[in-house]
Design a protein around this motif. Structure first.
Motif, PDB file in Angstrom:
ATOM      1  N   ARG A 177     -74.266  73.615 -25.617  1.00  0.00           N
ATOM      2  CA  ARG A 177     -73.203  74.322 -25.134  1.00  0.00           C
ATOM      3  C   ARG A 177     -71.807  73.653 -25.506  1.00  0.00           C
ATOM      4  NH1 ARG A 177     -74.287  76.605 -20.297  1.00  0.00           N
ATOM      5  NH2 ARG A 177     -72.069  77.472 -20.110  1.00  0.00           N
ATOM      6  N   PRO A 180     -66.669  69.952 -23.386  1.00  0.00           N
ATOM      7  CA  PRO A 180     -65.322  70.394 -22.922  1.00  0.00           C
ATOM      8  C   PRO A 180     -64.257  69.443 -23.519  1.00  0.00           C
ATOM      9  CG  PRO A 180     -66.395  69.375 -21.154  1.00  0.00           C
ATOM     10  CD  PRO A 180     -67.597  69.666 -22.005  1.00  0.00           C
ATOM     11  N   GLN A 181     -63.140  69.919 -23.864  1.00  0.00           N
ATOM     12  CA  GLN A 181     -62.116  69.158 -24.775  1.00  0.00           C
ATOM     13  C   GLN A 181     -61.215  68.848 -23.495  1.00  0.00           C
ATOM     14  OE1 GLN A 181     -62.501  67.924 -27.586  1.00  0.00           O
ATOM     15  NE2 GLN A 181     -64.517  68.975 -27.215  1.00  0.00           N
ATOM     16  N   ASN A 182     -60.833  69.640 -22.414  1.00  0.00           N
ATOM     17  CA  ASN A 182     -59.996  69.213 -21.292  1.00  0.00           C
ATOM     18  C   ASN A 182     -60.418  69.966 -20.171  1.00  0.00           C
ATOM     19  OD1 ASN A 182     -58.954  72.319 -20.967  1.00  0.00           O
ATOM     20  ND2 ASN A 182     -58.523  72.105 -23.218  1.00  0.00           N
ATOM     21  N   GLY A 184     -59.614  72.476 -18.254  1.00  0.00           N
ATOM     22  CA  GLY A 184     -59.823  73.853 -18.225  1.00  0.00           C
ATOM     23  C   GLY A 184     -61.068  74.557 -18.860  1.00  0.00           C
ATOM     24  N   ASP A 185     -61.499  73.510 -19.764  1.00  0.00           N
ATOM     25  CA  ASP A 185     -62.663  74.275 -20.408  1.00  0.00           C
ATOM     26  C   ASP A 185     -63.884  74.230 -19.592  1.00  0.00           C
ATOM     27  OD1 ASP A 185     -61.222  74.482 -22.806  1.00  0.00           O
ATOM     28  OD2 ASP A 185     -62.136  72.618 -23.782  1.00  0.00           O
ATOM     29  N   LEU A 186     -63.801  73.652 -18.579  1.00  0.00           N
ATOM     30  CA  LEU A 186     -65.143  73.498 -17.629  1.00  0.00           C
ATOM     31  C   LEU A 186     -65.629  74.919 -16.942  1.00  0.00           C
ATOM     32  CD1 LEU A 186     -64.213  70.258 -15.666  1.00  0.00           C
ATOM     33  CD2 LEU A 186     -66.052  70.423 -17.308  1.00  0.00           C
ATOM     34  N   THR A 187     -64.505  75.953 -17.101  1.00  0.00           N
ATOM     35  CA  THR A 187     -64.834  77.252 -16.524  1.00  0.00           C
ATOM     36  C   THR A 187     -66.226  78.007 -17.471  1.00  0.00           C
ATOM     37  OG1 THR A 187     -63.052  78.042 -17.706  1.00  0.00           O
ATOM     38  CG2 THR A 187     -62.509  77.559 -15.485  1.00  0.00           C
ATOM     39  N   ASN A 188     -66.022  77.201 -18.674  1.00  0.00           N
ATOM     40  CA  ASN A 188     -67.254  77.795 -19.639  1.00  0.00           C
ATOM     41  C   ASN A 188     -68.437  76.952 -19.334  1.00  0.00           C
ATOM     42  OD1 ASN A 188     -65.478  79.831 -20.458  1.00  0.00           O
ATOM     43  ND2 ASN A 188     -64.491  78.033 -21.728  1.00  0.00           N
ATOM     44  N   HIS A 189     -68.461  76.426 -18.365  1.00  0.00           N
ATOM     45  CA  HIS A 189     -69.836  75.300 -18.481  1.00  0.00           C
ATOM     46  C   HIS A 189     -70.475  75.440 -16.888  1.00  0.00           C
ATOM     47  CE1 HIS A 189     -69.566  73.063 -22.329  1.00  0.00           C
ATOM     48  NE2 HIS A 189     -68.127  73.336 -22.143  1.00  0.00           N
ATOM     49  N   GLY A 213     -61.026  71.078 -12.061  1.00  0.00           N
ATOM     50  CA  GLY A 213     -62.070  71.436 -12.899  1.00  0.00           C
ATOM     51  C   GLY A 213     -63.025  72.421 -11.971  1.00  0.00           C
TER      52      GLY A 213
END
Length: 296
Positions: A177, A180-182, A184-189, A213
């Motif tokens: 997968r 995440p870099q920040n 905000g990226d957690l919405t895609n995890h 997150g």
């Protein structure tokens, strides 16, 4: 001169919230407790406890008397301890309560060390996730892991450790997968979350930034070991205390994601009733637990 035994019975009845419960804990007949408290009230000429078949209430003067009687018993127990050499070698039973995860991950090794260090000491550990009233149930020490400050309950509070909460996932999950870099990226995890978090992680960076997150909840559980196993199996990203996932991070079973961020800290606090917390055996146990838990 008042009968010291009557003071002891009175304090036990107040500590345990009634004659029946005190009788069960100390092993004295309920009728004996009622008789001795009545004799004490007769000796001092004042009602200490208002009791009916349905109600048990300590009077205002009874509450003042209780505080002084408790202090007197502390000194009596301390004097007895000196005579028996308990200051040099703690002995007797010390009752401890903790949640099941705390008992498993923070107390197992320290309790073994206590047994080796103080062979005359008996440790009774009660692991439960229900609310425990230390005074009413006769415990000497409670070990509490918590995020928010504990309420002022009249107990001695001794903060002993602060453990950061990491975001972790399996290498397989990160490979499939991406990392995440920040925040905000957690919405895609996928997130492995607790019920109390509502799927939102409050994060803080090493530079003092704050962020939320919001992963997609894949699994929710109130038991950290379940979330740990799910993270190992590659089901998503979990927020776990450092002490819970340290072995997996060291072995490579788990890796940190967003390593510059943490999801707060878990505070470990020892709670003790004032009277019991001054006994040498309880102090010895509390000191060793505080030192070992602080070391992590």
């Amino acid at each position: 001169m008042l009968n010291l035994n009557d003071l002891y019975y009175f304090v036990q009845v107040v500590d345990h919230g009634g004659f029946a419960s005190a009788s069960r804990v100390i092993g004295a007949p309920k009728s004996t407790l009622a008789k001795r408290v009545a004799a004490l009230e007769s000796d001092i000429g004042v009602r200490l406890i208002q009791r009916t078949s349905r109600r048990f209430t300590v009077t205002e003067v009874g509450q003042d008397f209780y505080r002084h009687a408790s202090a007197m018993l502390i000194e009596a127990e301390a004097a007895e301890s000196i005579v028996k050499g308990r200051l040099a070698e703690p002995s007797g039973i010390v009752r401890i309560t903790a949640s099941i995860p705390t008992a498993q991950h923070s107390l197992a090794e320290p309790l073994l060390e206590l047994a080796r260090t103080y062979p005359k000491l008996r440790i009774a550990l009660h692991a439960t996730d229900r609310f425990v009233d230390l005074v009413q149930e006769g415990f000497d020490i409670a070990v509490r892991d918590h995020f928010a400050p504990l309420p002022d309950s009249g107990l001695v509070q001794r903060r002993v450790h602060s453990d950061p909460v990491y975001l972790v996932a399996s290498p397989t999950y990160v490979e499939c997968r991406g990392a995440p870099q920040n925040p905000g990226d957690l919405t895609n995890h996928d997130g492995l979350v607790t019920y109390s978090s509502s799927g939102v992680w409050l994060l803080g960076s090493e530079t003092g930034e704050k962020a939320e997150g919001r992963p997609v909840p894949r699994m929710a559980a109130d038991e950290s070991s379940v979330l740990l196993r799910a993270a190992r199996a590659g089901f998503g990203i979990a927020c776990l205390p450092r002490k819970l996932c340290l072995a997996d991070l060291s072995s490579g079973t788990l890796v940190k994601v967003l390593s510059d961020w943490t999801a707060g800290h878990v505070i470990t606090t020892l709670l003790m009733p004032h009277r019991r917390g001054q006994l040498p055996s309880v102090r010895a146990v509390a000191d060793l637990l505080a030192d070992r838990i602080h070391r992590g």
